[in-house]
Design a protein around this motif. Structure first.
Motif, PDB file in Angstrom:
ATOM      1  N   UNK A   1      67.425  61.512  32.273  1.00 39.13           N
ATOM      2  CA  UNK A   1      67.732  61.143  33.660  1.00 39.13           C
ATOM      3  C   UNK A   1      67.575  62.357  34.570  1.00 39.13           C
ATOM      4  N   UNK A   2      68.190  63.487  34.135  1.00 38.98           N
ATOM      5  CA  UNK A   2      68.139  64.704  34.953  1.00 38.98           C
ATOM      6  C   UNK A   2      66.703  65.192  35.117  1.00 38.98           C
ATOM      7  N   UNK A   3      65.948  65.144  34.038  1.00 38.16           N
ATOM      8  CA  UNK A   3      64.566  65.627  34.082  1.00 38.16           C
ATOM      9  C   UNK A   3      63.736  64.759  35.032  1.00 38.16           C
ATOM     10  N   UNK A   4      63.977  63.451  34.961  1.00 34.86           N
ATOM     11  CA  UNK A   4      63.227  62.525  35.829  1.00 34.86           C
ATOM     12  C   UNK A   4      63.524  62.835  37.291  1.00 34.86           C
ATOM     13  N   UNK A   5      64.830  63.053  37.589  1.00 33.47           N
ATOM     14  CA  UNK A   5      65.210  63.364  38.973  1.00 33.47           C
ATOM     15  C   UNK A   5      64.544  64.655  39.437  1.00 33.47           C
ATOM     16  N   UNK A   6      64.531  65.648  38.546  1.00 34.60           N
ATOM     17  CA  UNK A   6      63.946  66.943  38.908  1.00 34.60           C
ATOM     18  C   UNK A   6      62.456  66.794  39.206  1.00 34.60           C
ATOM     19  N   UNK A   7      61.752  66.066  38.330  1.00 34.31           N
ATOM     20  CA  UNK A   7      60.301  65.909  38.508  1.00 34.31           C
ATOM     21  C   UNK A   7      59.990  65.107  39.758  1.00 34.31           C
ATOM     22  N   UNK A   8      60.888  64.148  40.075  1.00 37.46           N
ATOM     23  CA  UNK A   8      60.681  63.324  41.259  1.00 37.46           C
ATOM     24  C   UNK A   8      60.680  64.201  42.516  1.00 37.46           C
ATOM     25  N   UNK A   9      61.507  65.262  42.466  1.00 36.21           N
ATOM     26  CA  UNK A   9      61.569  66.169  43.620  1.00 36.21           C
ATOM     27  C   UNK A   9      60.626  67.354  43.453  1.00 36.21           C
ATOM     28  N   UNK A  10      59.682  67.196  42.513  1.00 39.02           N
ATOM     29  CA  UNK A  10      58.657  68.225  42.272  1.00 39.02           C
ATOM     30  C   UNK A  10      59.253  69.592  41.932  1.00 39.02           C
ATOM     31  N   UNK A  11      60.370  69.584  41.201  1.00 39.96           N
ATOM     32  CA  UNK A  11      60.895  70.850  40.688  1.00 39.96           C
ATOM     33  C   UNK A  11      60.982  70.720  39.173  1.00 39.96           C
ATOM     34  N   UNK A  12      61.094  71.861  38.507  1.00 38.44           N
ATOM     35  CA  UNK A  12      61.206  71.817  37.047  1.00 38.44           C
ATOM     36  C   UNK A  12      62.435  72.622  36.650  1.00 38.44           C
ATOM     37  N   UNK A  13      63.382  71.975  35.989  1.00 41.40           N
ATOM     38  CA  UNK A  13      64.575  72.701  35.544  1.00 41.40           C
ATOM     39  C   UNK A  13      64.627  72.743  34.019  1.00 41.40           C
ATOM     40  N   UNK A  14      65.737  73.230  33.498  1.00 42.24           N
ATOM     41  CA  UNK A  14      65.857  73.350  32.040  1.00 42.24           C
ATOM     42  C   UNK A  14      65.721  71.984  31.367  1.00 42.24           C
ATOM     43  N   UNK A  15      66.248  70.953  32.034  1.00 41.26           N
ATOM     44  CA  UNK A  15      66.197  69.610  31.430  1.00 41.26           C
ATOM     45  C   UNK A  15      64.754  69.185  31.172  1.00 41.26           C
ATOM     46  N   UNK A  16      63.862  69.564  32.092  1.00 45.94           N
ATOM     47  CA  UNK A  16      62.446  69.196  31.932  1.00 45.94           C
ATOM     48  C   UNK A  16      61.896  69.822  30.657  1.00 45.94           C
ATOM     49  N   UNK A  17      62.233  71.104  30.438  1.00 42.13           N
ATOM     50  CA  UNK A  17      61.774  71.802  29.228  1.00 42.13           C
ATOM     51  C   UNK A  17      62.284  71.118  27.969  1.00 42.13           C
ATOM     52  N   UNK A  18      63.588  70.826  27.996  1.00 45.85           N
ATOM     53  CA  UNK A  18      64.218  70.223  26.809  1.00 45.85           C
ATOM     54  C   UNK A  18      63.554  68.881  26.498  1.00 45.85           C
ATOM     55  N   UNK A  19      63.401  68.064  27.554  1.00 49.58           N
ATOM     56  CA  UNK A  19      62.793  66.742  27.374  1.00 49.58           C
ATOM     57  C   UNK A  19      61.355  66.872  26.882  1.00 49.58           C
ATOM     58  N   UNK A  20      60.623  67.813  27.466  1.00 48.22           N
ATOM     59  CA  UNK A  20      59.231  68.038  27.050  1.00 48.22           C
ATOM     60  C   UNK A  20      59.171  68.375  25.566  1.00 48.22           C
ATOM     61  N   UNK A  21      59.937  69.397  25.182  1.00 52.47           N
ATOM     62  CA  UNK A  21      59.885  69.869  23.796  1.00 52.47           C
ATOM     63  C   UNK A  21      60.264  68.771  22.821  1.00 52.47           C
ATOM     64  N   UNK A  22      61.401  68.090  23.092  1.00 56.48           N
ATOM     65  CA  UNK A  22      61.869  67.086  22.135  1.00 56.48           C
ATOM     66  C   UNK A  22      60.939  65.874  22.102  1.00 56.48           C
ATOM     67  N   UNK A  23      60.487  65.439  23.289  1.00 60.66           N
ATOM     68  CA  UNK A  23      59.622  64.251  23.321  1.00 60.66           C
ATOM     69  C   UNK A  23      58.299  64.522  22.618  1.00 60.66           C
ATOM     70  N   UNK A  24      57.717  65.698  22.902  1.00 62.81           N
ATOM     71  CA  UNK A  24      56.422  66.013  22.278  1.00 62.81           C
ATOM     72  C   UNK A  24      56.578  66.088  20.761  1.00 62.81           C
TER      73      UNK A  24
END
Length: 517
Positions: A250-273
């Motif tokens: 949820x947090x990563x989605x919100x961050x990407x929606x606002x065109x920013x990248x936070x730690x949540x994006x990294x975590x989601x990227x790593x685990x999802x990939x």
């Protein structure tokens, strides 16, 4: 007629109530100073003076001579009182106009706006001339009923219970599934090391090795290409990805929606990939009915989620502790006050109960034994002991007699007191402390702002590095296969190794000091 002006002076270096008394006593003696009021927590002095005799800069100089730092505050608008009211009984726009025009004509009202749709009135006034009760009376005289907008005294915005519960749940879910995955992983590692020892001692051929390898329980294939190990890891990984990682997604989605990248994006990227790659590899192996079980990374997501959600959980527990202290402070404030009208020789004429927000400066407030002081003030009649431990930490009650100052929130013990209100509303010592703590919580240390700024660039950089790693190893693999072979005993597919390297970059960057801090 003497004109009286008002100025505010920022005073630094005051440590206790005696400093306040010292400043007030010394400045009252000066020519041209009408009255002075010093607030300790806010570090502000409000001085009313005669501009023909003395200037604000001279007043600041007088305070400096007493050994304190003093600067004159230019924007004196801070003295305005703001009132939010609910007005009932308005039927049309003319009612609104009637209220607004009457209030604007009233001496001391600076601004007034009434909204018919919400029944709300927003009023700015000069507390020197008029008070909230007078404003309410004006509206009542026009034939409308009115009441204060109830402030949320429960401080619910400071409650971190829900977040604490949420991260605790997230952590527990991840942990429950992480332990078996770790167990499987360690078991495999131990078996693999035993195998390589056996190979070293017995000079087995590769075929014999394969046979021995697949005879292990976990390497047994349920379906062609699907081993027990991979199947179990997959089953354990899915719930973690779904439930443990829910908030991160949820947090990563919100961050990407606002065109920013936070730690949540990294975590989601790593685990999802890691998860998707492993899943796809399994499907491919099953489609090809592979004899050798593919290497998967189902162990990565649970482990990562466990560490990060533990970190988040602890962080919210710590935040909750500070907020709890603040909520307790807020709860110490009295909610009602008894205002009395005095006749000549301090004879009680009448008394009424009002909301604390309606107490005006200069009101005479009666505090009975066992009652809380609703506002900061000066004792004008009576003698009592007062428990001020909420501010001073001193358990022994302090004697109060005529002329002494009292602090809002402290508890009157044995005698009845009449006090004259000096600081009301947001100016009381208690409100100022609450405000300071809130500001301390919301303001960021410079290093923290720097870390936030860095993490904005950090995430895209890490993603870029991991992509570079991926391609670098693919190229190295195709150009010089010996290197990969040297790193891997059993010859692995180039792509898989490259992918492993790039996933490693992503995963290592997640629980980095920046993210956790």
């Amino acid at each position: 007629t003497k004109t009286i002006s008002k100025c505010y002076v920022q005073v630094t270096g005051m440590t206790c109530a005696s400093c306040v008394a010292n400043i007030e006593r010394n400045l009252r003696r000066e020519d041209g100073i009408h009255s002075i009021l010093v607030a300790l927590m806010a570090g502000k002095a409000e001085v009313r003076y005669n501009p023909a005799v003395i200037h604000p800069s001279a007043i600041a100089e007088l305070i400096r001579e007493l050994g304190f730092g003093a600067t004159v505050l230019e924007n004196c608008g801070e003295g305005d009182g703001i009132l939010e009211l609910v007005v009932r009984g308005m039927t049309c726009a003319s009612c609104v106009h009637k209220i607004e025009s009457t209030l604007m004509k009233t001496n001391g009202v600076l601004y007034c706006s009434v909204a018919l749709a919400t029944n709300k009135a927003h009023i700015k006034y000069d507390p020197e001339i008029i008070g909230p009760r007078d404003v309410i009376q004006v509206i009542k005289d026009l034939g409308f009923t009115t009441s204060l907008v109830k402030k949320d005294r429960s401080a619910s915005h400071l409650d971190h219970k829900q977040e604490i519960r949420q991260w605790k749940r997230s952590f527990v879910v991840s942990l429950v599934f992480c332990i078996p995955v770790m167990g499987l992983m360690i078991y495999m590692m131990v078996m693999d090391s035993q195998l390589s020892d056996a190979r070293a001692h017995h000079n087995m051929s590769n075929e014999e090795m394969e046979a021995l390898h697949s005879s292990m329980v976990l390497e047994y294939q349920l379906l062609p290409g699907l081993s027990v190990m991979n199947f179990l890891s997959f089953l354990l990984c899915v719930p973690v990805q779904m439930f443990g990682g829910w908030h991160f997604y949820i947090q990563a989605y919100k961050a990407l929606k606002h065109k920013t990248a936070n730690m949540d994006v990294l975590i989601v990227l790593a685990t999802s990939i890691a998860f998707l790659y492993s899943f796809v590899i399994l499907l491919v192996a099953m489609a090809e009915k592979a004899k050798v079980n593919p290497v998967t990374f189902f162990d990565t997501p649970p482990m990562l989620f466990v560490f990060i959600s533990l970190g988040r959980w602890l962080e919210h527990v710590a935040k909750g502790k500070t907020s709890e202290a603040l909520a307790r402070l807020i709860s110490l404030q009295a909610t009602e006050a008894t205002i009395v009208t005095l006749g000549p020789d301090n004879v009680l004429l009448s008394e009424e109960q009002v909301d604390v927000e309606l107490v005006q400066r200069g009101d005479i407030v009666k505090v009975i034994p066992g009652g809380k002081f609703p506002v900061d003030g000066r004792v004008i009649e009576g003698h009592s002991m007062v428990d001020e431990s909420l501010i001073t930490g001193e358990a022994m009650p302090v004697t109060k007699k005529t002329g002494n100052t009292v602090i809002a929130g402290s508890i009157n013990q044995n005698g009845s007191l009449l006090i004259s209100a000096t600081h009301v509303g947001a100016d009381t010592t208690l409100s100022q402390i609450v405000k300071l703590v809130e500001e301390a919580q919301t303001s960021k240390a410079p290093i923290q702002q720097f870390a936030d700024k860095l993490s904005g660039y950090f995430v895209p950089c890490i993603v870029a590095v991991s992509v570079v790693t991926l391609f670098a190893w693919i190229i190295i693999g195709f150009v010089d296969f010996e290197i990969v072979e040297k790193y891997f005993l059993v010859t692995e597919v180039i792509i898989r190794f490259a992918f492993q390297a790039s996933i490693t970059v992503l995963c290592i960057a997640c629980p980095c000091s920046l993210g956790l801090a």
